[in-house]
Design an enzyme around this catalytic site. Structure first.
Site, PDB file in Angstrom:
ATOM      1  N   SER A   4     -10.570  75.900  32.630  1.00  0.00           N
ATOM      2  CA  SER A   4     -11.695  75.648  34.121  1.00  0.00           C
ATOM      3  C   SER A   4     -10.641  75.791  35.542  1.00  0.00           C
ATOM      4  O   SER A   4     -10.788  76.184  36.438  1.00  0.00           O
ATOM      5  CB  SER A   4     -12.788  75.974  33.964  1.00  0.00           C
ATOM      6  OG  SER A   4     -13.354  74.359  33.847  1.00  0.00           O
ATOM      7  N   GLY A  38     -13.778  76.893  29.486  1.00  0.00           N
ATOM      8  CA  GLY A  38     -13.918  76.134  28.397  1.00  0.00           C
ATOM      9  C   GLY A  38     -12.979  75.910  27.312  1.00  0.00           C
ATOM     10  O   GLY A  38     -12.847  75.687  26.164  1.00  0.00           O
ATOM     11  N   ASN A  67     -12.021  69.940  27.837  1.00  0.00           N
ATOM     12  CA  ASN A  67     -13.089  70.131  28.218  1.00  0.00           C
ATOM     13  C   ASN A  67     -13.329  69.372  26.242  1.00  0.00           C
ATOM     14  O   ASN A  67     -14.800  69.204  25.548  1.00  0.00           O
ATOM     15  CB  ASN A  67     -13.496  71.865  27.580  1.00  0.00           C
ATOM     16  CG  ASN A  67     -13.570  72.586  28.570  1.00  0.00           C
ATOM     17  OD1 ASN A  67     -15.095  72.524  29.281  1.00  0.00           O
ATOM     18  ND2 ASN A  67     -12.246  72.828  29.227  1.00  0.00           N
ATOM     19  N   ASP A 148     -22.145  71.841  40.558  1.00  0.00           N
ATOM     20  CA  ASP A 148     -22.114  71.500  38.653  1.00  0.00           C
ATOM     21  C   ASP A 148     -21.797  70.232  38.573  1.00  0.00           C
ATOM     22  O   ASP A 148     -21.869  69.277  37.104  1.00  0.00           O
ATOM     23  CB  ASP A 148     -21.537  72.478  37.309  1.00  0.00           C
ATOM     24  CG  ASP A 148     -19.717  72.588  37.271  1.00  0.00           C
ATOM     25  OD1 ASP A 148     -19.679  71.773  38.856  1.00  0.00           O
ATOM     26  OD2 ASP A 148     -19.489  73.551  37.433  1.00  0.00           O
ATOM     27  N   HIS A 151     -16.383  71.208  38.410  1.00  0.00           N
ATOM     28  CA  HIS A 151     -15.184  72.604  38.468  1.00  0.00           C
ATOM     29  C   HIS A 151     -15.282  71.585  40.358  1.00  0.00           C
ATOM     30  O   HIS A 151     -16.075  72.040  40.446  1.00  0.00           O
ATOM     31  CB  HIS A 151     -16.119  73.231  38.361  1.00  0.00           C
ATOM     32  CG  HIS A 151     -15.784  73.752  36.945  1.00  0.00           C
ATOM     33  ND1 HIS A 151     -17.312  73.319  36.093  1.00  0.00           N
ATOM     34  CD2 HIS A 151     -14.856  74.273  36.285  1.00  0.00           C
ATOM     35  CE1 HIS A 151     -16.705  74.141  35.034  1.00  0.00           C
ATOM     36  NE2 HIS A 151     -15.589  73.743  35.027  1.00  0.00           N
TER      37      HIS A 151
END
Length: 181
Positions: A4, A38, A67, A148, A151
Site C-alpha cells: 500500500s 495489503g 504487512n 490510521d 499510510h
C-alpha cells in the site's frame, strides 16, 4: 513491486510517489507499478516470476515487508521471500533497489531489530542499493500521515520520492548509459 505504501493507498493514484517518479522521468523510462495494498512478501513472491517474465525490467524497486511486520510474521520468512524476488530479478538481468520499512515500537525492540535487519543483510549479501527507511522524515510527523497512522498522505509522497531518488538516480544513469552503447 510493493504494498500500500507504493500503491497510493487512501489517496489518488496520480498523487502516489510511484506516479510522481514516472512524471519526474518524463518518458525517459517506463514505470510499471505492480504494487497491491495489503501485499505480503509471500504474496509478492507468488506473483513476481510472472511479472518479471512479462515486463523484463532493467531495475526493480522492491518495497515489501511492512504487512509481514504488522502481522508479526517471522522475519526469516520475510527474508526468504525477498531473497527469492531478488534472485529472480538478478537472474533476469535486472538491478534491484531495496526499499526498507520499519514497524511501530509496540512490536518490541527485538522484533523490530530482526525485521529491519532483514533489509540490511539482504542488501549486503546481494550487493544491493538500499533505502533503509522509505518513510524517513514522514512516519513520525502526524501531518504527513493518514488518520490510521500507517499510510502517508498525498503531501508526503514527494518526500518519499526524494527518499528513493538518491539511490535510484545512479542506477537509472547506469542503465541509460548501458542501453545507449
Amino acid at each position: 513491486m510493493g504494498d500500500s505504501l507504493s500503491a497510493a493507498y487512501g489517496i489518488e493514484q496520480e498523487q502516489g510517489w510511484v506516479s510522481l517518479l514516472a512524471e519526474r522521468l518524463d518518458g525517459d523510462a517506463q514505470v510499471v507499478n505492480a504494487s497491491i495494498s495489503g501485499e505480503t512478501t509471500s504474496g509478492g513472491a507468488q506473483r513476481f516470476a510472472d511479472i518479471i517474465g512479462q515486463r523484463q525490467p532493467d531495475i526493480v524497486l522492491l518495497e515489501l515487508g511492512g504487512n509481514d511486520g504488522l502481522r508479526g510474521l517471522p522475519p526469516a520468512q520475510m527474508r526468504a521471500n525477498l531473497a527469492t524476488m531478488i534472485e529472480q530479478s538478478q537472474q533476469a538481468g535486472a538491478e534491484v533497489l531495496l526499499l526498507g520499512i520499519d514497524i511501530p515500537p509496540n512490536y518490541g525492540q527485538a522484533y523490530r531489530d530482526a525485521f529491519t535487519g532483514v533489509y540490511h543483510s539482504l542488501a549486503q549479501e546481494y550487493e544491493l542499493s538500499l533505502v533503509p527507511f522509505l518513510l524517513e522524515d514522514i512516519a513520525l510527523n502526524q501531518q504527513l500521515m493518514q488518520s490510521d497512522g500507517i499510510h502517508p498522505t498525498a503531501d508526503a509522497q514527494p518526500i518519499i520520492l526524494d527518499n528513493v531518488w538518491p539511490a535510484l538516480e545512479p542506477m537509472l544513469e547506469e542503465t541509460y548509459q548501458a542501453s545507449s552503447q
